[in-house]
Design a protein around this motif. Structure first.
Motif, short mmCIF file in Angstrom:
data_model
loop_
_atom_site.label_atom_id
_atom_site.label_comp_id
_atom_site.label_asym_id
_atom_site.label_seq_id
_atom_site.Cartn_x
_atom_site.Cartn_y
_atom_site.Cartn_z
N GLN A 1 8.95 1.26 -1.87
CA GLN A 1 9.41 1.75 -3.17
C GLN A 1 10.92 1.59 -3.31
O GLN A 1 11.41 1.19 -4.38
CB GLN A 1 9.01 3.22 -3.34
CG GLN A 1 9.18 3.77 -4.74
CD GLN A 1 8.22 3.15 -5.73
OE1 GLN A 1 7.17 2.67 -5.36
NE2 GLN A 1 8.61 3.15 -6.99
N ALA A 2 11.66 1.88 -2.24
CA ALA A 2 13.11 1.71 -2.29
C ALA A 2 13.48 0.24 -2.46
O ALA A 2 14.37 -0.11 -3.26
CB ALA A 2 13.74 2.29 -1.02
N GLU A 3 12.78 -0.65 -1.73
CA GLU A 3 13.04 -2.08 -1.88
C GLU A 3 12.71 -2.54 -3.29
O GLU A 3 13.41 -3.38 -3.87
CB GLU A 3 12.22 -2.86 -0.85
CG GLU A 3 12.66 -2.63 0.58
CD GLU A 3 11.73 -3.32 1.57
OE1 GLU A 3 10.72 -3.89 1.12
OE2 GLU A 3 12.02 -3.29 2.78
N PHE A 4 11.63 -1.98 -3.87
CA PHE A 4 11.26 -2.37 -5.24
C PHE A 4 12.31 -1.93 -6.24
O PHE A 4 12.61 -2.66 -7.20
CB PHE A 4 9.90 -1.78 -5.60
CG PHE A 4 9.56 -1.93 -7.05
CD1 PHE A 4 9.15 -3.16 -7.55
CD2 PHE A 4 9.66 -0.86 -7.93
CE1 PHE A 4 8.84 -3.32 -8.90
CE2 PHE A 4 9.35 -1.01 -9.27
CZ PHE A 4 8.95 -2.24 -9.76
N GLU A 5 12.89 -0.73 -6.05
CA GLU A 5 13.92 -0.27 -6.97
C GLU A 5 15.13 -1.21 -6.95
O GLU A 5 15.72 -1.53 -7.99
CB GLU A 5 14.35 1.15 -6.61
CG GLU A 5 13.29 2.21 -6.85
CD GLU A 5 12.92 2.35 -8.32
OE1 GLU A 5 13.79 2.05 -9.16
OE2 GLU A 5 11.79 2.76 -8.63
N GLN A 6 15.52 -1.67 -5.76
CA GLN A 6 16.62 -2.63 -5.66
C GLN A 6 16.23 -3.95 -6.35
O GLN A 6 17.03 -4.54 -7.07
CB GLN A 6 16.97 -2.88 -4.20
CG GLN A 6 17.50 -1.65 -3.47
CD GLN A 6 17.78 -1.93 -2.00
OE1 GLN A 6 17.53 -3.02 -1.51
NE2 GLN A 6 18.30 -0.93 -1.30
N GLN A 7 14.98 -4.38 -6.11
CA GLN A 7 14.50 -5.61 -6.73
C GLN A 7 14.48 -5.47 -8.26
O GLN A 7 14.86 -6.40 -8.99
CB GLN A 7 13.10 -5.92 -6.20
CG GLN A 7 12.46 -7.15 -6.82
CD GLN A 7 11.05 -7.36 -6.29
OE1 GLN A 7 10.64 -6.76 -5.30
NE2 GLN A 7 10.31 -8.21 -6.96
N LEU A 8 14.06 -4.31 -8.75
CA LEU A 8 14.02 -4.06 -10.20
C LEU A 8 15.41 -4.10 -10.80
O LEU A 8 15.62 -4.67 -11.88
CB LEU A 8 13.34 -2.71 -10.47
CG LEU A 8 13.32 -2.24 -11.92
CD1 LEU A 8 12.55 -3.22 -12.80
CD2 LEU A 8 12.72 -0.85 -12.02
#
Length: 446
Positions: free
Chosen positions: A212-219
């Motif tokens: 989820q943290a990696e996805f937030e950075q990706q977003l």
């Protein structure tokens, strides 16, 4: 329009109509070119839209995101963020199944219980047999041989009884040791299984949080790229609108130019040459020429009247065909309605039969389910009852062993006291009740 073909021969009328037809054909061509004129797009595009940003597993996801949002709207960024979250966000992991922990069981303990019960039964039977034989021979103790035999049999039975008691005590001790070791191993295995399960659940939660943290950075990175792409896209849309307006202006200018250069001169020639036919019959001038050639009419007026008659008959035939088609359509519709009603009726009956079968199957399944639950409940009650009985039996056996051990220790203490009393008595060598009576009144200390 005044007909100036009167006085001309039939051949002259046909030649005149052919000339008018060729001139009208040129007018029709000019009108077709005006209607379908499309200017050539030679405008240079200064703004080129790059590929939609982002890294995806397949191109279909890229295309879906690109076409799922209207990028010209003011809230396009918010809509794209929501769509991207819904499409690319990591899915919540499924909950892990809790481990199934079997109830405590040990075959070796069962064998020891059987051995212990067998030894107990053997000791009881031996004691009963010895007492019975002793009581049976008691009246015959006036005979020395019979008394010796009875005492020997009782001694053998007593020896077997004591051996069985020792065997029971050893079995109980071994049972206790094995039970404690097995229970300790069972508890360790249970704690290990539960600990591994909790570790897996915690690891799963940590992995999801990390994704989820990696996805937030990706977003965040994607939204930045999307804003840049959207600016270029809006510039491209504005440029295309401007070019479209320019092309529309070019089309109008080209159409006006064709109208003035092609259509008006051709129309002027037709008007100058046509002095015998009204404009409404110009589109069918070739038909009128054909009627004159075949001799079905002698002049333009007869040809026009014949053409109108043919058109009227064709309209009547077309009307009859439409009526026939309508009648057939009505008949087909009635037939389809009847087939549909029949199909609906049969479908309704089949659905009722399927519903009845489903209800019957559901009823049987419910009965089987209730029966299984009832049997399971009874089996559970029976297991609990047996467990309670076993627990009560073990408690009683433990209490009985404790009482027997206490009684045995009391008797041993009394025996030790009698022996000590007799061994320290001054009359020990002459006493007929030696080692038989506690608290002897004839006791004389040495």
């Amino acid at each position: 329009m005044e007909d100036k073909s009167i006085g001309l021969s039939k051949e002259e009328v046909i030649e005149k109509l052919k000339i008018i037809s060729e001139l009208y054909l040129e007018t029709s061509r000019a009108a077709y070119e005006i209607k379908n004129f499309t200017p050539e797009d030679q405008y240079e595009r200064k703004c080129v839209v790059p590929t939609f940003p982002g890294d995806y597993e397949n191109e279909s996801t890229r295309r879906y995101l690109e076409h799922s949002v209207s990028h010209e709207k003011d809230d396009a960024v918010k809509q794209m963020e929501a769509t991207y979250r819904r499409t690319c966000a990591p899915k919540k992991p499924k909950k892990l199944k809790e481990p199934i922990i079997k109830e405590f069981a040990n075959s070796e303990l069962r064998e020891l219980e059987i051995k212990k019960d067998t030894a107990k039964t053997k000791s009881k039977i031996t004691l009963i047999v010895g007492v019975a034989i002793l009581l049976a021979l008691l009246p015959y103790f006036n005979n020395i041989l019979t008394a010796l035999v009875g005492i020997a049999v009782f001694a053998i039975c007593a020896y077997i009884f004591l051996s069985s008691k020792i065997t029971v005590q050893q079995a109980e001790k071994t049972y206790s040791e094995i039970y404690n070791a097995a229970m300790e191993e069972y508890n360790q295995q249970k704690e290990k299984t539960l600990s591994e399960y909790e570790q897996q659940v915690a690891q799963q939660a940590r992995d999801y949080e990390q994704r989820q943290a990696e996805f937030e950075q990706q977003l965040s990175a994607f939204l930045g790229q999307y804003c840049e792409w959207r600016e270029l896209y809006i510039q491209h849309i504005d440029e295309e609108k401007m070019i479209k307006e320019q092309l529309e202006n070019d089309r109008k200018q080209g159409a006006n130019q064709l109208y003035e250069e092609r259509y008006l001169p051709a129309k002027k020639k037709v008007d100058q040459c046509n002095d015998c036919l009204s404009e409404e019959y110009l589109p069918v001038i070739d038909t009128l020429i054909e009627l004159l050639k075949r001799g079905r009419a002698d002049d333009i007026k007869e040809a026009i009247n014949l053409y109108e008659e043919i058109q009227y008959r064709e309209r009547q035939l077309e009307l009859q065909r439409e009526q026939e088609e309508r009648r057939r359509y009505e008949e087909d519709r009635k037939r389809q309605d009847e087939e549909r009603r029949y199909g609906e009726q049969m479908s309704f009956q089949r659905e009722q039969e399927r519903q009845r079968q489903r209800e019957e199957k559901q009823r049987r399944d419910d009965e089987e389910h209730r029966h299984r639950e009832e049997m399971s409940f009874r089996e559970k009650q029976e297991r609990e009852r047996k467990q309670q009985q076993d627990a009560e039996r073990r408690r009683q056996e433990s209490e009985r062993r404790r009482q027997e051990r206490a009684e045995f220790e009391r008797k041993q203490a009394e025996d030790r006291e009698r022996r000590h009393q007799c061994n320290t008595c001054a009359l020990s060598g002459r006493c007929s009740m030696r080692f038989r009576r506690s608290n002897c009144a004839s006791y004389r200390p040495r």
